[in-house]
Scaffold this motif. Structure first.
Motif, PDB file in Angstrom:
ATOM      1  N   ARG A 106     -24.940  -8.803 -17.767  1.00 18.26           N
ATOM      2  CA  ARG A 106     -25.675  -7.879 -18.630  1.00 18.26           C
ATOM      3  C   ARG A 106     -25.129  -7.829 -20.053  1.00 18.26           C
ATOM      4  NH1 ARG A 106     -25.617  -2.579 -15.045  1.00 18.26           N
ATOM      5  NH2 ARG A 106     -26.716  -1.699 -16.823  1.00 18.26           N
ATOM      6  N   LEU A 107     -24.011  -8.524 -20.294  1.00 18.68           N
ATOM      7  CA  LEU A 107     -23.444  -8.565 -21.644  1.00 18.68           C
ATOM      8  C   LEU A 107     -24.242  -9.528 -22.521  1.00 18.68           C
ATOM      9  CD1 LEU A 107     -19.602  -8.870 -20.947  1.00 18.68           C
ATOM     10  CD2 LEU A 107     -20.843  -6.817 -21.651  1.00 18.68           C
ATOM     11  N   PRO A 108     -24.163  -9.342 -23.852  1.00 18.68           N
ATOM     12  CA  PRO A 108     -24.782 -10.324 -24.759  1.00 18.68           C
ATOM     13  C   PRO A 108     -24.209 -11.729 -24.512  1.00 18.68           C
ATOM     14  CG  PRO A 108     -24.113  -8.372 -25.972  1.00 18.68           C
ATOM     15  CD  PRO A 108     -23.570  -8.226 -24.579  1.00 18.68           C
ATOM     16  N   GLU A 109     -25.021 -12.743 -24.760  1.00 14.86           N
ATOM     17  CA  GLU A 109     -24.663 -14.126 -24.408  1.00 14.86           C
ATOM     18  C   GLU A 109     -23.332 -14.575 -25.023  1.00 14.86           C
ATOM     19  OE1 GLU A 109     -26.770 -18.502 -24.091  1.00 14.86           O
ATOM     20  OE2 GLU A 109     -27.275 -17.240 -25.790  1.00 14.86           O
ATOM     21  N   LYS A 110     -23.120 -14.287 -26.313  1.00 13.83           N
ATOM     22  CA  LYS A 110     -21.876 -14.729 -26.957  1.00 13.83           C
ATOM     23  C   LYS A 110     -20.656 -14.111 -26.294  1.00 13.83           C
ATOM     24  CE  LYS A 110     -23.399 -16.122 -31.533  1.00 13.83           C
ATOM     25  NZ  LYS A 110     -23.481 -15.771 -32.958  1.00 13.83           N
ATOM     26  N   GLN A 111     -20.769 -12.856 -25.885  1.00 14.85           N
ATOM     27  CA  GLN A 111     -19.657 -12.192 -25.190  1.00 14.85           C
ATOM     28  C   GLN A 111     -19.402 -12.856 -23.845  1.00 14.85           C
ATOM     29  OE1 GLN A 111     -20.033  -7.903 -25.031  1.00 14.85           O
ATOM     30  NE2 GLN A 111     -20.733  -7.794 -27.143  1.00 14.85           N
ATOM     31  N   GLN A 112     -20.475 -13.194 -23.130  1.00 16.60           N
ATOM     32  CA  GLN A 112     -20.341 -13.888 -21.840  1.00 16.60           C
ATOM     33  C   GLN A 112     -19.610 -15.213 -22.009  1.00 16.60           C
ATOM     34  OE1 GLN A 112     -23.787 -14.391 -19.289  1.00 16.60           O
ATOM     35  NE2 GLN A 112     -24.783 -12.613 -20.187  1.00 16.60           N
ATOM     36  N   ILE A 113     -19.964 -15.962 -23.049  1.00 17.23           N
ATOM     37  CA  ILE A 113     -19.361 -17.275 -23.291  1.00 17.23           C
ATOM     38  C   ILE A 113     -17.866 -17.130 -23.571  1.00 17.23           C
ATOM     39  CG2 ILE A 113     -19.307 -19.274 -24.859  1.00 17.23           C
ATOM     40  CD1 ILE A 113     -22.400 -18.779 -25.222  1.00 17.23           C
ATOM     41  N   VAL A 114     -17.507 -16.170 -24.441  1.00 17.29           N
ATOM     42  CA  VAL A 114     -16.095 -15.946 -24.771  1.00 17.29           C
ATOM     43  C   VAL A 114     -15.296 -15.607 -23.516  1.00 17.29           C
ATOM     44  CG1 VAL A 114     -14.472 -14.432 -25.996  1.00 17.29           C
ATOM     45  CG2 VAL A 114     -16.491 -15.311 -27.184  1.00 17.29           C
ATOM     46  N   VAL A 115     -15.812 -14.702 -22.707  1.00 18.77           N
ATOM     47  CA  VAL A 115     -15.123 -14.299 -21.475  1.00 18.77           C
ATOM     48  C   VAL A 115     -14.973 -15.495 -20.531  1.00 18.77           C
ATOM     49  CG1 VAL A 115     -15.328 -12.873 -19.381  1.00 18.77           C
ATOM     50  CG2 VAL A 115     -15.714 -11.854 -21.637  1.00 18.77           C
ATOM     51  N   ALA A 116     -16.051 -16.258 -20.360  1.00 22.01           N
ATOM     52  CA  ALA A 116     -16.010 -17.413 -19.456  1.00 22.01           C
ATOM     53  C   ALA A 116     -14.989 -18.448 -19.920  1.00 22.01           C
ATOM     54  CB  ALA A 116     -17.398 -18.055 -19.351  1.00 22.01           C
ATOM     55  N   LEU A 117     -15.011 -18.790 -21.204  1.00 23.38           N
ATOM     56  CA  LEU A 117     -14.088 -19.816 -21.705  1.00 23.38           C
ATOM     57  C   LEU A 117     -12.642 -19.334 -21.661  1.00 23.38           C
ATOM     58  CD1 LEU A 117     -16.064 -21.278 -24.769  1.00 23.38           C
ATOM     59  CD2 LEU A 117     -15.869 -22.228 -22.466  1.00 23.38           C
ATOM     60  N   HIS A 118     -12.430 -18.069 -21.976  1.00 23.74           N
ATOM     61  CA  HIS A 118     -11.065 -17.543 -22.030  1.00 23.74           C
ATOM     62  C   HIS A 118     -10.451 -17.414 -20.632  1.00 23.74           C
ATOM     63  CE1 HIS A 118      -7.659 -15.647 -23.906  1.00 23.74           C
ATOM     64  NE2 HIS A 118      -7.812 -14.545 -23.210  1.00 23.74           N
ATOM     65  N   TYR A 119     -11.227 -16.897 -19.685  1.00 22.32           N
ATOM     66  CA  TYR A 119     -10.663 -16.625 -18.355  1.00 22.32           C
ATOM     67  C   TYR A 119     -10.860 -17.759 -17.352  1.00 22.32           C
ATOM     68  CZ  TYR A 119      -9.793 -11.976 -20.098  1.00 22.32           C
ATOM     69  OH  TYR A 119      -9.332 -10.933 -20.844  1.00 22.32           O
ATOM     70  N   GLU A 120     -11.994 -18.451 -17.400  1.00 19.55           N
ATOM     71  CA  GLU A 120     -12.223 -19.543 -16.440  1.00 19.55           C
ATOM     72  C   GLU A 120     -11.572 -20.838 -16.904  1.00 19.55           C
ATOM     73  OE1 GLU A 120     -16.393 -20.000 -15.388  1.00 19.55           O
ATOM     74  OE2 GLU A 120     -16.630 -17.828 -15.385  1.00 19.55           O
ATOM     75  N   ARG A 121     -11.682 -21.115 -18.219  1.00 19.80           N
ATOM     76  CA  ARG A 121     -11.164 -22.380 -18.751  1.00 19.80           C
ATOM     77  C   ARG A 121      -9.790 -22.226 -19.401  1.00 19.80           C
ATOM     78  NH1 ARG A 121     -15.940 -25.804 -20.339  1.00 19.80           N
ATOM     79  NH2 ARG A 121     -17.334 -25.486 -18.572  1.00 19.80           N
ATOM     80  N   GLN A 122      -9.285 -20.975 -19.460  1.00 16.93           N
ATOM     81  CA  GLN A 122      -7.960 -20.712 -20.050  1.00 16.93           C
ATOM     82  C   GLN A 122      -7.866 -21.184 -21.500  1.00 16.93           C
ATOM     83  OE1 GLN A 122      -5.548 -19.162 -17.756  1.00 16.93           O
ATOM     84  NE2 GLN A 122      -7.476 -18.972 -16.701  1.00 16.93           N
ATOM     85  N   MET A 123      -8.968 -21.085 -22.240  1.00 16.88           N
ATOM     86  CA  MET A 123      -8.972 -21.519 -23.639  1.00 16.88           C
ATOM     87  C   MET A 123      -8.476 -20.397 -24.557  1.00 16.88           C
ATOM     88  SD  MET A 123     -12.560 -23.657 -23.711  1.00 16.88           S
ATOM     89  CE  MET A 123     -12.573 -23.991 -25.473  1.00 16.88           C
ATOM     90  N   SER A 124      -7.794 -20.779 -25.638  1.00 14.44           N
ATOM     91  CA  SER A 124      -7.318 -19.814 -26.631  1.00 14.44           C
ATOM     92  C   SER A 124      -8.480 -19.394 -27.537  1.00 14.44           C
ATOM     93  CB  SER A 124      -6.211 -20.433 -27.483  1.00 14.44           C
ATOM     94  OG  SER A 124      -6.755 -21.437 -28.325  1.00 14.44           O
ATOM     95  N   TYR A 125      -8.284 -18.299 -28.263  1.00 13.30           N
ATOM     96  CA  TYR A 125      -9.309 -17.856 -29.217  1.00 13.30           C
ATOM     97  C   TYR A 125      -9.596 -18.959 -30.233  1.00 13.30           C
ATOM     98  CZ  TYR A 125      -8.730 -12.999 -27.558  1.00 13.30           C
ATOM     99  OH  TYR A 125      -8.683 -11.862 -26.809  1.00 13.30           O
TER     100      TYR A 125
END
Length: 66
Positions: free
Chosen positions: A15-34
């Motif tokens: 239910r979050l905006p798409e950009k927020q979903q992408i940031v969360v997915a990349l940061h937590y699933e892919r362990q990517m830095s900001y």
């Protein structure tokens, strides 16, 4: 149990905006830095940090209303 909590989080994330979903997915699933996420999304690391914070605030609100 745990699976119910996880399902609530997944539902809230959707239910979050798409950009927020992408940031969360990349940061937590892919362990990517900001910085890495910023490069992929063509945004500044500061903006990624802001999106991450907004996502956590949004998730907390969605989970509290449930």
């Amino acid at each position: 149990g745990n699976s119910q909590i996880l399902k609530k989080i997944v539902d809230a994330l959707k239910r979050l905006p798409e950009k927020q979903q992408i940031v969360v997915a990349l940061h937590y699933e892919r362990q990517m830095s900001y910085r890495e996420i910023a490069a992929v999304m063509r945004l500044t690391p500061g903006r990624i940090s802001q999106l991450h914070t907004e996502a956590l605030i949004g998730l907390r609100a969605l989970l509290e209303e449930a």
